[in-house]
Design a protein around this motif. Sequence first.
Motif, PDB file in Angstrom:
ATOM      1  N   CYS A  57       0.749  -1.225  -0.068  1.00  0.00           N
ATOM      2  CA  CYS A  57       0.254   0.303   0.003  1.00  0.00           C
ATOM      3  C   CYS A  57       0.647   0.895   0.131  1.00  0.00           C
ATOM      4  O   CYS A  57       0.374   2.186  -0.280  1.00  0.00           O
ATOM      5  N   VAL A  58       1.909   1.223   0.360  1.00  0.00           N
ATOM      6  CA  VAL A  58       2.465   2.219   0.880  1.00  0.00           C
ATOM      7  C   VAL A  58       3.465   2.327  -0.331  1.00  0.00           C
ATOM      8  O   VAL A  58       4.289   3.818  -0.724  1.00  0.00           O
ATOM      9  N   TRP A 261       6.537   7.270   0.367  1.00  0.00           N
ATOM     10  CA  TRP A 261       5.930   6.664   0.930  1.00  0.00           C
ATOM     11  C   TRP A 261       4.222   6.933   0.542  1.00  0.00           C
ATOM     12  O   TRP A 261       4.450   7.916   0.498  1.00  0.00           O
ATOM     13  N   ARG A 262       4.100   6.670  -0.233  1.00  0.00           N
ATOM     14  CA  ARG A 262       1.963   6.797  -0.582  1.00  0.00           C
ATOM     15  C   ARG A 262       1.860   7.792   0.552  1.00  0.00           C
ATOM     16  O   ARG A 262       1.320   6.991   2.099  1.00  0.00           O
ATOM     17  N   GLY A 263       1.430   8.716   0.335  1.00  0.00           N
ATOM     18  CA  GLY A 263       0.443   9.474   1.720  1.00  0.00           C
ATOM     19  C   GLY A 263       1.126  10.212   2.189  1.00  0.00           C
ATOM     20  O   GLY A 263       1.300  11.344   3.238  1.00  0.00           O
ATOM     21  N   ILE A 264       3.198   9.779   2.320  1.00  0.00           N
ATOM     22  CA  ILE A 264       3.325  10.622   3.883  1.00  0.00           C
ATOM     23  C   ILE A 264       4.157  11.511   2.878  1.00  0.00           C
ATOM     24  O   ILE A 264       4.662  12.082   3.690  1.00  0.00           O
ATOM     25  N   GLY A 265       4.727  10.914   1.583  1.00  0.00           N
ATOM     26  CA  GLY A 265       6.051  11.929   1.196  1.00  0.00           C
ATOM     27  C   GLY A 265       7.120  11.108   1.523  1.00  0.00           C
ATOM     28  O   GLY A 265       7.617   9.827   1.557  1.00  0.00           O
ATOM     29  N   GLU A 266       8.590  11.652   0.665  1.00  0.00           N
ATOM     30  CA  GLU A 266       9.803  11.376   1.277  1.00  0.00           C
ATOM     31  C   GLU A 266       9.645  11.461   2.336  1.00  0.00           C
ATOM     32  O   GLU A 266      10.125  11.950   3.444  1.00  0.00           O
ATOM     33  N   ILE A 267      10.753  10.155   3.163  1.00  0.00           N
ATOM     34  CA  ILE A 267      10.924  10.397   4.689  1.00  0.00           C
ATOM     35  C   ILE A 267      12.318   9.839   4.719  1.00  0.00           C
ATOM     36  O   ILE A 267      13.118   9.233   3.709  1.00  0.00           O
ATOM     37  N   ASN A 297      -4.195   8.405  -9.233  1.00  0.00           N
ATOM     38  CA  ASN A 297      -5.361   8.586  -9.825  1.00  0.00           C
ATOM     39  C   ASN A 297      -6.219   9.350  -8.419  1.00  0.00           C
ATOM     40  O   ASN A 297      -6.015   9.468  -7.155  1.00  0.00           O
ATOM     41  N   PRO A 298      -6.303  10.957  -9.207  1.00  0.00           N
ATOM     42  CA  PRO A 298      -6.839  12.482  -7.966  1.00  0.00           C
ATOM     43  C   PRO A 298      -7.603  12.115  -6.997  1.00  0.00           C
ATOM     44  O   PRO A 298      -8.276  12.241  -5.716  1.00  0.00           O
ATOM     45  N   ALA A 299      -9.309  10.716  -7.070  1.00  0.00           N
ATOM     46  CA  ALA A 299      -9.839  10.930  -6.364  1.00  0.00           C
ATOM     47  C   ALA A 299      -9.770   9.563  -5.602  1.00  0.00           C
ATOM     48  O   ALA A 299     -10.565   9.850  -4.891  1.00  0.00           O
ATOM     49  N   CYS A 300      -8.262   9.049  -5.723  1.00  0.00           N
ATOM     50  CA  CYS A 300      -8.088   7.637  -5.035  1.00  0.00           C
ATOM     51  C   CYS A 300      -7.369   8.507  -3.461  1.00  0.00           C
ATOM     52  O   CYS A 300      -6.623   9.202  -3.578  1.00  0.00           O
ATOM     53  N   ARG A 301      -8.136   8.155  -2.117  1.00  0.00           N
ATOM     54  CA  ARG A 301      -7.973   9.017  -0.825  1.00  0.00           C
ATOM     55  C   ARG A 301      -7.048   7.494  -0.633  1.00  0.00           C
ATOM     56  O   ARG A 301      -6.904   7.902   0.906  1.00  0.00           O
ATOM     57  N   CYS A 302      -5.830   6.369  -0.689  1.00  0.00           N
ATOM     58  CA  CYS A 302      -5.661   5.623  -0.309  1.00  0.00           C
ATOM     59  C   CYS A 302      -4.309   6.684   0.878  1.00  0.00           C
ATOM     60  O   CYS A 302      -3.913   6.151   2.008  1.00  0.00           O
ATOM     61  N   GLY A 303      -3.480   7.755   0.176  1.00  0.00           N
ATOM     62  CA  GLY A 303      -2.959   8.703   0.744  1.00  0.00           C
ATOM     63  C   GLY A 303      -3.257   9.171   2.490  1.00  0.00           C
ATOM     64  O   GLY A 303      -2.557   8.736   3.319  1.00  0.00           O
ATOM     65  N   GLU A 304      -4.700   9.478   2.286  1.00  0.00           N
ATOM     66  CA  GLU A 304      -5.024   9.863   4.323  1.00  0.00           C
ATOM     67  C   GLU A 304      -5.524   8.713   4.596  1.00  0.00           C
ATOM     68  O   GLU A 304      -5.279   9.112   5.212  1.00  0.00           O
ATOM     69  N   ILE A 305      -5.953   7.603   3.864  1.00  0.00           N
ATOM     70  CA  ILE A 305      -6.277   6.349   4.897  1.00  0.00           C
ATOM     71  C   ILE A 305      -5.467   6.053   5.220  1.00  0.00           C
ATOM     72  O   ILE A 305      -4.830   5.126   6.087  1.00  0.00           O
ATOM     73  N   LEU A 306      -3.562   6.241   4.301  1.00  0.00           N
ATOM     74  CA  LEU A 306      -2.381   5.440   5.250  1.00  0.00           C
ATOM     75  C   LEU A 306      -2.342   6.384   6.335  1.00  0.00           C
ATOM     76  O   LEU A 306      -1.300   5.409   7.208  1.00  0.00           O
ATOM     77  N   MET A 307      -2.798   8.035   6.328  1.00  0.00           N
ATOM     78  CA  MET A 307      -2.108   8.586   7.715  1.00  0.00           C
ATOM     79  C   MET A 307      -3.186   8.347   8.818  1.00  0.00           C
ATOM     80  O   MET A 307      -2.699   9.416   9.980  1.00  0.00           O
ATOM     81  N   GLY A 308      -3.855   7.469   8.583  1.00  0.00           N
ATOM     82  CA  GLY A 308      -5.183   7.691   9.217  1.00  0.00           C
ATOM     83  C   GLY A 308      -6.181   8.681   9.746  1.00  0.00           C
ATOM     84  O   GLY A 308      -6.432   9.161  10.769  1.00  0.00           O
TER      85      GLY A 308
END
Length: 347
Positions: A57-58, A261-267, A297-308
């Motif tokens: 996922c990430v 990381w998807r949703g977080i960016g570069e770590i 896909n800009p409509a997908c909210r996976c990134g926000e979901i992964l961040m809780g």
Amino acid sequence: MMKVNQKALEMIQNYSGSPVRIMEVCGTHTHAIFEHGIRSVLPDRIKLISGPGCPVCVTETDYIDEAVWLALEKGCVITTFGDLVRVPGTEMSLAGARAHGADIRTVYTPLDAVEIAVKEPDKQVVFLSVGFETTVPISCLAVQKAKERGLTNFSLLTANKTMDEAYRVLKGSADAFLFPGHVSTYTGMQIYRDLAEEGISGAVCGFTADEILTAIAVILVKLQEKKPFAVNCYTRVVTEEGMPAGRALVEKMMQPCAARWRGIGEIPGSGLMLRPEYEDFDARIKYQMPHIEGHPNPACRCGEILMGKVKPFECPLFGKVCTPEHPVGACMVSSEGTCSAYYKYSI
């Protein structure tokens, strides 16, 4: 729900302290929490948040695009774990690349990919090395075996990540973490003691209903002490030292690098790449890969979901356009994904 530790359950249900947010960062924990009905026994003041604990996922869209490029532009045989095949890239998934004639093969371990390279010397074989700490040693072992056998047709496309830097980025997202059992068998407890020194608390947790509830109860007790903590609630599997031999192999062959990381960016420092002495087995170097920037896909909210930050049902695609049969986001593809868990147990 399975038979559980009644003392832990009573402690949780009688909890009357300040509201608590606990984040699990393991996809297997996410599914176990649903399977055992853990949320249904928690009082409102205890919230469980699903974090970025699924390695598939990430993994960013860029990486899928890189793998597709190797398959279609360079004609490489792409070998991978099954979950990754259906993760969407910018234009297509690896399954889509297969439909366009690419040679995409599912393997159980990277050692299987080495054997393919041995048996088919006329083909260039790339293993997609995706995963957290526990999967890295066997990727290193695969490179070691390929080098010993003099193979020039095997390489890794790495997207391996380590969790400790992610906890630092997620500090403040929860009051405490359920640390992952599988990863902890490899790392041991020292990384969590280091995190506690930085004010990041949590308990290493197993996967049964009893183990999850026990870890939650321990977290509630420790939070009342107002001091950062690191507790091993999975002592039947996780040891203090972890797997020093595995860590030594990884340290010998790989070095830390920045990772997206998807949703977080570069770590910074959260990724692993092969050291210069093994760069002949680094697919990005070997094939002079250009910079590839993915566009999810800009409509997908996976990134926000992964961040809780949001729950899957807050995504407009969830259960409608995006289903396990036709996934739009990585969180719906993986067997460890949060959206997959919500879909399986909530719909």
